[in-house]
Design an enzyme around this catalytic site. Structure first.
Site, mmCIF file in Angstrom:
data_model
loop_
_atom_site.group_PDB
_atom_site.id
_atom_site.type_symbol
_atom_site.label_atom_id
_atom_site.label_comp_id
_atom_site.label_asym_id
_atom_site.label_seq_id
_atom_site.Cartn_x
_atom_site.Cartn_y
_atom_site.Cartn_z
ATOM 1 N N GLY A 172 0.799 -1.219 0.000
ATOM 2 C CA GLY A 172 0.000 0.000 0.000
ATOM 3 C C GLY A 172 0.829 1.265 0.000
ATOM 4 N N GLU A 190 -3.654 5.379 7.711
ATOM 5 C CA GLU A 190 -2.741 4.343 8.213
ATOM 6 C C GLU A 190 -2.726 4.391 9.734
ATOM 7 O OE1 GLU A 190 -0.538 1.543 9.240
ATOM 8 O OE2 GLU A 190 -0.730 1.702 7.056
ATOM 9 N N VAL A 268 -6.048 -4.268 11.306
ATOM 10 C CA VAL A 268 -6.146 -3.750 12.675
ATOM 11 C C VAL A 268 -7.566 -3.235 12.902
ATOM 12 C CG1 VAL A 268 -5.292 -2.062 14.340
ATOM 13 C CG2 VAL A 268 -3.707 -3.111 12.697
ATOM 14 N N CYS A 404 9.445 -1.925 -14.370
ATOM 15 C CA CYS A 404 8.573 -1.348 -15.393
ATOM 16 C C CYS A 404 7.734 -2.476 -15.984
ATOM 17 C CB CYS A 404 9.359 -0.623 -16.479
ATOM 18 S SG CYS A 404 10.254 -1.692 -17.610
#
Length: 549
Positions: A172, A190, A268, A404
């Site tokens: 992420g 977060e 969480v 890439c």
């Protein structure tokens, strides 16, 4: 005192050849503190994705590689070396199987019990296959996803658009930079302050906000000025998303990359102090998982409400919809996954996340490969733009690397060109070439890469096994087959490959074979499923498919 591991640099060998030195350095690089999320626990990324089962197994793998001959192959079973066999010089040096379970036993409860007994480990995708390169490893894929979404919904640009997402872990953490590279404004929720600070340190994230009001002020200012900006908000998505709905603050685009695939060691729950949540995982796992499920339900309900009120919403491959569906959110799958929404056309052309690493440790070796791309693929403006941006904006973690997206034909061509540079001495040491398991022909994952296949073959898992088998036959230096990466135990099977360019004729032949067969399986998989673009690609590239013409 925790151990610190760092891959050797330079050209001095610690093994009997580069074929053994390469996997050893990449295993160590996976656990470099600059690279891994929790290196002291051998956890690389993705909740609990590990590079080796335990430290004893890690040491045994390193010793085995140091003693391995050029005509031998090391077998690794879920992060533990279990055998060395005489094979031949062009066979893989390492074969890896991680986290595999018989289907009726393939769920988290069974897996955790076996893991507790020391019999298996969770390898995620590139953690247990020793080709993780830090957050850059997913960066271009994330950039391509947001770029494709911008093309589809906003005339190719995210300028002045507010993107909401969550999760700043190893995967992420690529989201903020990927959005700003597409000129957007992104708010990333977060729960772990250290992760926010880590992304700022590595220049993937611009700013941190301590509360929602502060974050929204920054968002509003950047949106009004159409200025790219990424903000990390310290908070829990299962609280922040519903609060935004309550306030009527509807983003333009919404997704999520929390570790929802693992409701114990990843996600969480809301309304828990973060340190206490970490304690509760160990003290009362059943209670913790119950709280996680409840939070995920609220999290997805908010995403559905965003969609209802006009936001573009998509699942970013963490299986959050499935978890919410199990918890009773019957409309969880009303928003699409990112692959069918944005990425599948690239898979039909044999394109995917191609990465390479400089075993020398010298950034100049990667900069030389950047110039090689610009020289040899100058007609591909999109690719060249990416390489220029990556060179300017991406910080290396561990051994210098680059990623890439290249397609069928391009991968083999680029591999040979790199090998030629190593042979000439323009690159100081071999280059390791690999990819994510998220690729065109190497994964079966009905809630992610193979969601909504045209012929209904979402759950057919022969394809990643065929991919691993052909790449083994083609002579990849190491090949891996894993279970549960990305979406969790029970929901995916996938394969990985790594092949080295060491300047030799042997490497040239391996590169040609592997970098043709590997993306080739992606083309045949999508031809078999009935995609016209894949058929067009197969016809143009001369891919031999017996029952199709």
């Amino acid at each position: 005192m925790s151990r610190k591991v760092r891959a050797p640099r330079g050209t001095d060998l610690h093994c009997k050849g580069w074929q053994q030195e390469g996997p050893m350095r990449m295993l160590m690089n996976n656990l470099d503190p600059e690279v891994a999320e929790k290196p002291e626990e051998l956890i690389v990324y993705g909740g609990s994705g590990k590079a080796a089962r335990n430290w004893e197994a890690f040491d045994a793998i390193v010793k085995s590689l140091q003693e391995l001959e050029d005509d031998e192959t090391l077998l690794v079973q879920s992060g533990k070396p279990v055998g060395v066999f005489k094979t031949h010089s062009q066979a893989p040096r390492v074969l890896i199987a991680n986290s595999l379970l018989v289907p009726s036993w393939a769920d988290w409860d069974q897996f955790r019990e076996l893991e507790k007994q020391g019999l298996t480990m969770y390898g995620q995708m590139t953690a247990g296959s020793w080709i993780y390169i830090g957050t850059q490893g997913i960066l271009q894929g994330t950039y391509e996803t947001f770029g494709a979404a911008a093309d589809k919904h906003y005339n190719g640009d995210l300028s002045g658009k507010f993107v909401l997402t969550a999760g700043l872990g190893g995967m992420g953490g690529a989201q903020p930079l990927a959005v700003t590279m597409n000129n957007g404004v992104v708010l990333c929720v977060e729960v772990d302050r250290e992760r926010i600070e880590r992304r700022i340190d590595y220049q993937y994230l611009d700013k941190m906000a301590e509360n929602l009001d502060e974050a929204l002020e920054l968002v509003d200012e950047a949106v009004s000025e159409k200025k790219p900006l990424s903000i990390g908000l310290l908070g829990n998505a299962a609280s922040i998303y519903p609060e935004l709905v309550k306030r009527g603050r509807i983003p333009d685009m919404v997704t999520d990359q929390t570790s929802a695939h693992d409701i114990l060691n990843g996600y969480v729950p809301a309304d828990l102090d973060f340190p206490y949540a970490l304690e509760l995982r160990h003290q009362d796992p059943e209670k913790y998982m119950k709280l996680s499920k409840s939070s995920i339900a609220k999290h997805v309900e908010a995403m559905l409400e965003f969609q209802k009120q006009g936001a573009i919403v998509f699942d970013y491959g963490n299986n959050i919809r499935q978890q919410a569906y199990i918890e009773g959110i019957t409309k969880a799958f009303d928003f699409p996954g990112f692959v069918p929404a944005y990425i599948r056309p690239q898979f039909c052309e044999g394109k995917g996340p191609f990465r390479w690493v400089a075993l020398s440790g010298d950034p100049e070796d990667i900069y030389r490969t950047d110039r090689l791309i610009l020289e040899e693929f100058s007609d591909n403006e999109h690719l060249c733009r990416w390489i220029k941006m990556a060179g300017e904006q991406v910080s290396f973690q561990g051994l210098p690397s680059r990623i890439c997206w290249l397609g069928y034909g391009e991968r083999a061509r680029f591999g040979k060109l790199i090998n030629d540079l190593v042979a000439k001495g323009e690159i100081k040491a071999p280059i390791v070439i690999g990819r994510d398991h998220l690729d065109c022909g190497s994964v079966a994952s009905p809630n992610r890469e193979t969601e909504g296949m045209k012929d209904g073959s979402d759950a057919i898992a022969d394809w990643p096994i065929l991919n691993a088998l052909i790449n083994t036959a083609a002579g990849a230096h190491w090949v891996s087959v894993h279970h549960g990466g990305g979406v969790g135990i029970g929901y995916s099977l996938h394969a990985g490959i790594v092949v080295m360019a060491d300047g030799s004729k042997d490497a040239e032949e391996r590169l040609e074979r592997v970098l043709t067969s590997d993306p080739g399986t992606g083309i045949i998989r999508h031809v078999d499923a009935g995609y016209e673009l894949a058929k067009k690609t197969a016809s143009e590239q001369g891919v031999n498919i017996p029952m199709w013409s």
